[in-house]
Design a protein around this motif. Structure first.
Motif, PDB file in Angstrom:
ATOM      1  N   ASP A  76     -88.962  49.793  65.527  1.00 46.56           N
ATOM      2  CA  ASP A  76     -89.078  51.231  65.804  1.00 46.56           C
ATOM      3  C   ASP A  76     -87.721  51.935  65.765  1.00 46.56           C
ATOM      4  N   ASP A  77     -86.637  51.186  65.877  1.00 48.64           N
ATOM      5  CA  ASP A  77     -85.284  51.749  65.851  1.00 48.64           C
ATOM      6  C   ASP A  77     -84.679  51.762  64.447  1.00 48.64           C
ATOM      7  N   VAL A  78     -85.404  51.264  63.461  1.00 47.94           N
ATOM      8  CA  VAL A  78     -84.884  51.122  62.098  1.00 47.94           C
ATOM      9  C   VAL A  78     -85.728  51.978  61.158  1.00 47.94           C
ATOM     10  N   PHE A  79     -85.049  52.755  60.288  1.00 51.15           N
ATOM     11  CA  PHE A  79     -85.798  53.606  59.362  1.00 51.15           C
ATOM     12  C   PHE A  79     -85.175  53.589  57.974  1.00 51.15           C
ATOM     13  N   VAL A  80     -86.031  53.801  56.984  1.00 51.62           N
ATOM     14  CA  VAL A  80     -85.609  53.842  55.586  1.00 51.62           C
ATOM     15  C   VAL A  80     -85.269  55.284  55.240  1.00 51.62           C
ATOM     16  N   VAL A  81     -84.042  55.491  54.762  1.00 50.19           N
ATOM     17  CA  VAL A  81     -83.577  56.817  54.367  1.00 50.19           C
ATOM     18  C   VAL A  81     -83.990  57.094  52.919  1.00 50.19           C
ATOM     19  N   TRP A  82     -83.898  56.084  52.071  1.00 48.82           N
ATOM     20  CA  TRP A  82     -84.215  56.218  50.648  1.00 48.82           C
ATOM     21  C   TRP A  82     -84.671  54.870  50.135  1.00 48.82           C
ATOM     22  N   TRP A  83     -85.621  54.879  49.195  1.00 47.21           N
ATOM     23  CA  TRP A  83     -86.153  53.641  48.646  1.00 47.21           C
ATOM     24  C   TRP A  83     -86.536  53.860  47.198  1.00 47.21           C
ATOM     25  N   CYS A  84     -86.290  52.830  46.365  1.00 45.99           N
ATOM     26  CA  CYS A  84     -86.629  52.905  44.948  1.00 45.99           C
ATOM     27  C   CYS A  84     -87.048  51.522  44.467  1.00 45.99           C
ATOM     28  N   LYS A  85     -88.056  51.483  43.590  1.00 45.24           N
ATOM     29  CA  LYS A  85     -88.506  50.221  43.003  1.00 45.24           C
ATOM     30  C   LYS A  85     -88.573  50.391  41.503  1.00 45.24           C
ATOM     31  N   THR A  86     -87.985  49.445  40.791  1.00 44.45           N
ATOM     32  CA  THR A  86     -88.041  49.415  39.335  1.00 44.45           C
ATOM     33  C   THR A  86     -88.395  48.001  38.914  1.00 44.45           C
ATOM     34  N   LEU A  87     -89.542  47.869  38.247  1.00 42.48           N
ATOM     35  CA  LEU A  87     -90.064  46.559  37.848  1.00 42.48           C
ATOM     36  C   LEU A  87     -90.129  45.651  39.071  1.00 42.48           C
ATOM     37  N   GLN A  88     -89.477  44.507  39.043  1.00 47.49           N
ATOM     38  CA  GLN A  88     -89.533  43.566  40.166  1.00 47.49           C
ATOM     39  C   GLN A  88     -88.377  43.759  41.151  1.00 47.49           C
ATOM     40  N   ASN A  89     -87.551  44.763  40.952  1.00 54.37           N
ATOM     41  CA  ASN A  89     -86.383  44.999  41.806  1.00 54.37           C
ATOM     42  C   ASN A  89     -86.625  46.210  42.706  1.00 54.37           C
ATOM     43  N   TRP A  90     -85.974  46.203  43.869  1.00 50.87           N
ATOM     44  CA  TRP A  90     -86.038  47.373  44.733  1.00 50.87           C
ATOM     45  C   TRP A  90     -84.757  47.510  45.548  1.00 50.87           C
ATOM     46  N   LYS A  91     -84.543  48.723  46.023  1.00 52.13           N
ATOM     47  CA  LYS A  91     -83.366  49.013  46.848  1.00 52.13           C
ATOM     48  C   LYS A  91     -83.782  49.958  47.959  1.00 52.13           C
ATOM     49  N   ALA A  92     -83.260  49.699  49.162  1.00 50.76           N
ATOM     50  CA  ALA A  92     -83.529  50.567  50.305  1.00 50.76           C
ATOM     51  C   ALA A  92     -82.214  50.909  50.992  1.00 50.76           C
ATOM     52  N   LEU A  93     -82.044  52.170  51.322  1.00 46.54           N
ATOM     53  CA  LEU A  93     -80.925  52.612  52.140  1.00 46.54           C
ATOM     54  C   LEU A  93     -81.491  52.806  53.541  1.00 46.54           C
ATOM     55  N   VAL A  94     -80.929  52.088  54.487  1.00 40.06           N
ATOM     56  CA  VAL A  94     -81.530  51.957  55.812  1.00 40.06           C
ATOM     57  C   VAL A  94     -80.521  52.325  56.888  1.00 40.06           C
ATOM     58  N   SER A  95     -81.019  52.909  57.975  1.00 41.51           N
ATOM     59  CA  SER A  95     -80.180  53.216  59.120  1.00 41.51           C
ATOM     60  C   SER A  95     -80.953  52.893  60.393  1.00 41.51           C
ATOM     61  N   THR A  96     -80.295  53.073  61.534  1.00 44.35           N
ATOM     62  CA  THR A  96     -80.932  52.816  62.827  1.00 44.35           C
ATOM     63  C   THR A  96     -80.719  54.022  63.737  1.00 44.35           C
ATOM     64  N   THR A  97     -81.393  54.004  64.851  1.00 43.72           N
ATOM     65  CA  THR A  97     -81.226  55.077  65.833  1.00 43.72           C
ATOM     66  C   THR A  97     -79.985  54.871  66.701  1.00 43.72           C
ATOM     67  N   VAL A  98     -79.289  53.763  66.507  1.00 39.78           N
ATOM     68  CA  VAL A  98     -78.072  53.475  67.276  1.00 39.78           C
ATOM     69  C   VAL A  98     -76.950  54.379  66.758  1.00 39.78           C
ATOM     70  N   PRO A  99     -76.274  55.134  67.615  1.00 42.31           N
ATOM     71  CA  PRO A  99     -75.232  56.063  67.165  1.00 42.31           C
ATOM     72  C   PRO A  99     -73.899  55.363  66.891  1.00 42.31           C
ATOM     73  N   ASP A 100     -73.921  54.379  65.981  1.00 43.39           N
ATOM     74  CA  ASP A 100     -72.707  53.619  65.686  1.00 43.39           C
ATOM     75  C   ASP A 100     -72.136  53.914  64.298  1.00 43.39           C
ATOM     76  N   GLY A 101     -72.788  54.805  63.539  1.00 43.86           N
ATOM     77  CA  GLY A 101     -72.286  55.165  62.219  1.00 43.86           C
ATOM     78  C   GLY A 101     -72.507  54.109  61.148  1.00 43.86           C
ATOM     79  N   MET A 102     -73.318  53.098  61.427  1.00 47.49           N
ATOM     80  CA  MET A 102     -73.548  52.030  60.451  1.00 47.49           C
ATOM     81  C   MET A 102     -74.632  52.441  59.465  1.00 47.49           C
ATOM     82  N   TYR A 103     -74.499  51.925  58.249  1.00 45.69           N
ATOM     83  CA  TYR A 103     -75.388  52.245  57.148  1.00 45.69           C
ATOM     84  C   TYR A 103     -75.622  50.960  56.366  1.00 45.69           C
TER      85      TYR A 103
END
Length: 82
Positions: A28-55
């Motif tokens: 519940d503390d983790v969310f996907v900011v952006w996601w893309c899938k091409t053929l068998q590959n995918w990429k997700a840009l993810v962040s958390t609700t923790v205010p630590d500036g991590m990406y």
């Protein structure tokens, strides 16, 4: 696939957080900011609700059945006008 990325980030955070912080996160503390899938590959840009500036950038290579995680710290955000 997005849930896989969220679980990877949750597990990474929980295994790397300073024990003195006494903080563990759930999905519940983790969310996907952006996601893309091409053929068998995918990429997700993810962040958390923790205010630590991590990406987190989670990239899955379907050809090799491998997932790579890049962990970033946001240092600054500023505007440059044209």
């Amino acid at each position: 696939m997005q849930e896989i990325a969220r679980k990877i980030v949750r597990d990474y955070f929980n295994s790397h957080v300073d024990v003195t912080d006494k903080k563990q996160i759930t999905l519940d503390d983790v969310f996907v900011v952006w996601w893309c899938k091409t053929l068998q590959n995918w990429k997700a840009l993810v962040s958390t609700t923790v205010p630590d500036g991590m990406y987190y950038e989670v990239t899955h290579n379907g050809d090799k059945c491998e997932t790579y995680v890049d962990v970033y710290k946001k240092w600054e955000n500023y505007c440059v006008k044209d």
